[in-house]
Structure formats: C-alpha cells, structure tokens
Design a protein around this motif. Structure first.
Motif, PDB file in Angstrom:
ATOM      1  N   MET A   1       9.034  -0.073   2.502  1.00 40.77           N
ATOM      2  CA  MET A   1       8.741  -0.272   1.072  1.00 40.77           C
ATOM      3  C   MET A   1       9.721   0.481   0.171  1.00 40.77           C
ATOM      4  SD  MET A   1       4.645   0.127   0.908  1.00 40.77           S
ATOM      5  CE  MET A   1       3.628  -0.421   2.223  1.00 40.77           C
ATOM      6  N   LEU A   2      10.505   1.368   0.737  1.00 37.72           N
ATOM      7  CA  LEU A   2      11.436   2.166  -0.072  1.00 37.72           C
ATOM      8  C   LEU A   2      12.699   1.343  -0.370  1.00 37.72           C
ATOM      9  CD1 LEU A   2      10.915   5.561   1.770  1.00 37.72           C
ATOM     10  CD2 LEU A   2       9.802   4.721  -0.316  1.00 37.72           C
ATOM     11  N   PRO A   3      13.517   1.761  -1.329  1.00 38.69           N
ATOM     12  CA  PRO A   3      14.664   0.937  -1.745  1.00 38.69           C
ATOM     13  C   PRO A   3      15.524   0.434  -0.588  1.00 38.69           C
ATOM     14  CG  PRO A   3      14.409   2.768  -3.243  1.00 38.69           C
ATOM     15  CD  PRO A   3      13.392   2.973  -2.156  1.00 38.69           C
ATOM     16  N   GLN A   4      15.768   1.245   0.409  1.00 37.89           N
ATOM     17  CA  GLN A   4      16.623   0.803   1.518  1.00 37.89           C
ATOM     18  C   GLN A   4      16.013  -0.367   2.301  1.00 37.89           C
ATOM     19  OE1 GLN A   4      15.152   3.761   1.238  1.00 37.89           O
ATOM     20  NE2 GLN A   4      14.482   4.646   3.183  1.00 37.89           N
ATOM     21  N   GLY A   5      14.695  -0.562   2.188  1.00 36.40           N
ATOM     22  CA  GLY A   5      14.031  -1.647   2.933  1.00 36.40           C
ATOM     23  C   GLY A   5      13.835  -2.909   2.120  1.00 36.40           C
ATOM     24  N   VAL A   6      14.213  -2.878   0.835  1.00 36.57           N
ATOM     25  CA  VAL A   6      13.959  -4.025  -0.052  1.00 36.57           C
ATOM     26  C   VAL A   6      14.511  -5.348   0.472  1.00 36.57           C
ATOM     27  CG1 VAL A   6      14.628  -4.992  -2.311  1.00 36.57           C
ATOM     28  CG2 VAL A   6      13.527  -2.765  -2.185  1.00 36.57           C
TER      29      VAL A   6
END
Lengths: 290, 276
Positions: free
Chosen positions: B62-67
């Motif tokens: 859910m964090l930016p790197q996983g978008v």
C-alpha cells in the motif's frame, strides 16, 4: 438548381407506412410550408432530410448544409444556452463567435444566454433550437413547428427571421400546426395526409382548389340549401345566410336558381377562405382518399 | 477528416462541460482512497488472520513503492463496473435525451461522429488511468504520513507500465459500457447490463465456478474481468486478491479484442441506426 429535391420517398416502420411516395422540391430563397395532422409524416420527412433516419425507398437530396430544428429542442440541461451552442460549433467545425450571433438573431441575449438550459421556459428552449438551426448560416433550414410555445411577440419575431432567411437566399422547409402562420410566410404549401402529399401549391392555389366560396343572404335558408344541393353544391347553412362552395357553377347561375325557386336573395358576396378552411376541405376530400 | 477532427473537438468540449465524467472519476478516486487504502489498512493492520510477515508485505504494497501493482487490486471487482457505468452513461445519455439528434443532424455521414466517440473513450481511459494512479499515490503518501512507515518512490518504468495497463483496462470497460448504452439507448438499462455482467456474471458466478470447473476456468481468461485480473497479477505477483488464468500478453490481447469489438459495435449502431 433546387436546394431540396425529394423523389418518391417511402418510409415504413414494420406495418406502418409513415411516408408513401412523397415528392417535393424547395428552391433557394423559397419558404415551403408543410401542413398536416399529427402523424401525417411531416416530422418523418424532416428527419430523412437531415439524415437522422434512412428512407425505405426513394431519394431525399439536399444541396448544402441543413440547419434543423426537429421536434422539441434537445440540449444538455446543465449547460447554458451559449455553451450548448458553442459545443455545437465545435462539433460542426464553426467558429464559436457564430453562437453569439445566432442567439442575437433569435432574441436570446444577455443574461438568458448564460442561464442553464434546464431553467429555460418553453419559448426560450424553442428559440435556442432555432438558433442552433441557424448556426453557420446554412443554405437550407428545416424547422418543425418553430413557433411552438412562443408568445405573440416572439411569433412576430420568428416571422421576421424566416423572411430574412428567404431574403438571404436560404431554402426553408417549415411545418406548423398554426396554419395562419404558414399562410403569412410560406411561398408554397404542401398538405400531407397519412404519409401522402395530397395537395401542393401556393396559398392562393390551395384556397381556390375547391372553387370560390360565396355567402348568400336569403329569407329562407332551408329552401336555399335545397336549391344548392339540387345544383350539387356544398352548402353550409347559417341563421339568415348560407355559405356555398361554387365549384364549376358560376355565381349568377346559383342566383338565378334561387330566384326561380322563390327565394329572396338579399346578399351574394365572395368569401376569402383562410388556409385553414382550404386545409380542412383538402383533408376532408384528399385525406380520406389518401 | 475535417468532420472527424471537429467531431473530436465537439466531444471533448462536451465532456469538459458534462458532470458525469468528473463525478464518476471523483467517486472512483474516493473509493480507492477510502476502501483500497483506509479500510484495507485498518483491516490488515488489526487482523489476527495474518502473521507478521504477511501483514508487513500487505502493508508494504500500500506504500508508494507498491502503487504500480496495488492499483490493480481494486480494478477487477470495483473499477470494472465503475468504468463500465461511465461508458454506459456517455453512450446512452445522448440517445435517451435526444441531444444526439441535435448533434448528428449536421453529419450526413455519421461515421466521423462515431469515430470521434471512440476517440473519446480512449481519452477517458487516459483520464481514468491517471486518476487511479494519482489517487493511489496520494492515498499511499497519506498513509506514510499517518503511520510514519519507511517508503520509497516507485520506479518510473513500473509506473509507466502500470499506467498503460490501467489505461487498457479502463478503456476496455468504458468501451463495453458505451456499447451497452448505445445498444439499449437507456442509461439505466445500460448500467444494469454492464454491472450485471461485470459483477454478477464474471466476478461472482464465473469466479466461484472456475476453481471447480476447468472449462470455466479456461474461459475466464478470455473475458474482460478475468483478463484484467491476470494482467494485474503479472504486475502484482504477491497480491491475494488477483488470480491469473492467462499470461500478461494474452490478457492484453483479450482486452484489446474486447475494446475493439465494443467500439466497433457501438460505432456501427451509432452510424447506421435511425435516430428517431
């Protein structure tokens, strides 16, 4: 060169024949009035001319862009009148300045232009519809009941708009239930009944179609009606007079027959028929035949 | 060509002034922020169902790197109907309201108008993809701000691939909705048709039967929702929500075929049918 040429046009919807072999022409600078009862085929003909529906057979040729208002005006309700027309200008490849010009022609200016379409009165909607038809000054304009919902002043204004279009060389095909309106502006009139063009001509031609009508003042209306019927004339009795459609019988012959039958003739004068009278006569004769 | 260019200009001007696309995409962005992030984070963080490692992996997505991958989690079940509804509204509203008659009355040949509408679908797909990515990115940054977790920016390449895939999925479902709207000429009927298909038939019925019936499992990969799920799974391999029934390129081909077929059918109906 005709602007509109319709030849043997037929449109069938399953078992219903909406148009049955209609042919007509409209020249540049001519206003052609189309009259007929509801369901006679007026709107169907106009839809075919604008390409909204395809004919079953026959041809409907138009030479140039067709500006049209068919049935009730349909616009985006949340957009203002001005924005609606500007969007149409984009669709049709016209400069947006055309929107303001067309709105001025139909008398929708200032604050009215910027109100949302959903807030418009029936008359304002109608005027916006006519403005859309006039966008880009097309050489052919097709208007279905353009005076629908207009107040008397707006009707007068609409008449002026139509005459200006004619003066500018535009071919106008218009339908209306208000025959008095058609009578005032149309150069030629076509009468549609059950999908067929049962009569066509100038307003004068249509009036004269069933022969002259005379009003005859008499002392004995019943006896006078009997004399008229003996001559195979259509007579409409009143209180002290009757209206007689002469057909091929000259007025003096009717007068002589009445006098010979002992009827005192106090008055015998021609009656100018309105288009409405002529229309009703045509519908009684031709409409049944069609 | 002039007719097509002006028709595209008209379609774009029309969309700019109409509320439906803005409202639809705003609702979608709020759904992503609310359900895909806020509710999902709370459910994952406090759930006793996951061990610590799984929980950490789910939250990391859910964090930016996983978008780039996480944006696909919601697409098959929720995004597909949302985009299809937008397409149905765009397709049917004009026909139901009669405004198509006003516009089409000056197109003797309606093919440029139909082609312009197809182009509009492609542009709406771009708007939907960008909205999805931006909503996910903003939501993930809010999550970082609220929880103080370590994060990094997603790789630009991953983001670009994800945007393209998202565009393809959004375009496909908007096109299917448009086709249903044009075919039924009714916003309500169009919406019911596409939502029933995407949710009831594909996601629930076929989704439930696929594990036990092999033929349905094979068929699933050839349907739009199934292909979306397969494409998403290739971008987010650790996802628990997504299932893969075909490879990513087959999924892309399936989505392209469905998009083309839907746009062609809508175009034929729009250009040939009577507008009475």
């Amino acid at each position: 060169m005709r602007s509109i040429e319709v030849r043997s046009l037929v449109k069938r919807y399953r078992s219903v024949t909406a148009l049955d072999g209609v042919s007509l022409e409209v020249a540049p600078g001519e206003i052609y009035g189309l009259v007929g009862h509801n369901g006679a085929g007026k709107t169907t003909l106009m839809r075919i001319l604008t390409g909204l529906i395809a004919p079953t057979s026959g041809t409907a040729a138009v030479r140039g862009t067709v500006g049209s208002l068919i049935e009730s005006p349909a616009f985006y309700p949340s957009m203002s009148g001005l924005v609606n027309l500007q969007v149409l200008c984009d669709y049709w490849g016209l400069p947006q300045i055309e929107a303001g010009r067309a709105l001025e022609v139909v008398g929708l200016s200032g604050r009215d232009q910027k109100r949302a379409f959903r807030q418009y009165s029936l008359g304002m909607k109608q005027r916006l519809g006519v403005a859309a038809a006039l966008l880009g000054q097309p050489p052919i304009v097709v208007l279905d009941e353009p005076t629908n919902g207009l107040d008397p002043q707006s009707v007068v204004d609409m008449r002026r708009v139509l005459r200006d279009l004619r003066a500018a060389g535009c071919a106008v095909l218009l339908s209306s239930h208000l025959l008095a309106e058609v009578e005032q502006v149309a150069d030629r009139v076509g009468v549609l009944a059950k999908g067929r063009l049962v009569a066509e001509g100038t307003v004068g031609d249509l009036r004269a179609r069933g022969g002259a009508v005379v009003e005859v003042g008499v002392n004995d209306v019943d006896a006078a009606v009997a004399v008229a019927r003996r001559l195979k004339l259509v007579a409409e009795p009143g209180e002290r007079a009757l209206r007689v459609r002469l057909g091929r019988v000259p007025a003096h012959e009717l007068n002589a027959a009445l006098v010979a039958a002992g009827v005192e003739v106090a008055l015998l004068r021609p009656v100018t028929e309105s288009l409405e009278d002529a229309f009703l006569d045509i519908m009684t004769d031709g409409g049944k035949a069609a | 060509m002039t007719g097509f260019v002006s028709a595209v200009r008209g379609e774009v001007a029309c969309l700019r002034h109409r509320a439906a696309p803005r409202v639809s995409l705003l609702v979608w962005a709020l759904c992503l922020a609310g359900f895909a992030y806020a509710v999902a984070y709370l459910a994952t963080n406090g759930s006793p169902l996951y061990d610590e490692a799984t929980r950490r992996a789910l939250i990391a997505a859910m964090l930016p790197q996983g978008v780039p991958g996480y944006v696909f989690e919601s697409l098959p079940m929720y995004g597909a109907p949302q985009f299809a509804i937008l397409g149905a509204v765009i397709g049917a509203a004009d026909l139901a309201r009669g405004t198509i008659r006003t516009v089409a009355a000056r197109f003797r040949n309606r093919v440029p108008l139909a082609a312009a509408r197809a182009m509009t679908v492609l542009l709406l797909g771009v708007a939907a993809a960008v909205t999805s990515l931006v909503a996910c990115l903003v939501s993930s940054l809010v999550l970082v701000w609220a929880t103080g977790r370590e994060w990094s920016w997603p790789a630009l390449g991953d983001l670009a691939v994800s945007t393209l895939a998202c565009w393809l999925v959004a375009t496909c479902f908007i096109a299917l909705g448009l086709c249903a709207g044009v075919a039924t000429r009714s916003v309500l009927a169009g919406v019911v048709l596409v939502v029933s298909w995407a949710l009831a038939v594909e996601a629930l019925l076929i989704g439930m039967l696929a594990p036990s019936v092999q033929a349905i499992a094979d068929l699933r990969g050839l349907l739009p929702v199934g292909a979306t799920s397969s494409l998403g799974k290739s971008l987010a391999p650790s996802s628990l929500m997504l299932t893969s029934t075909t490879g990513p390129w087959v999924a892309v081909a399936v989505l392209v075929v469905w998009t083309t077929a839907a746009l062609a059918a809508a175009g034929v109906l729009l250009s040939r049918r009577d507008l009475a």
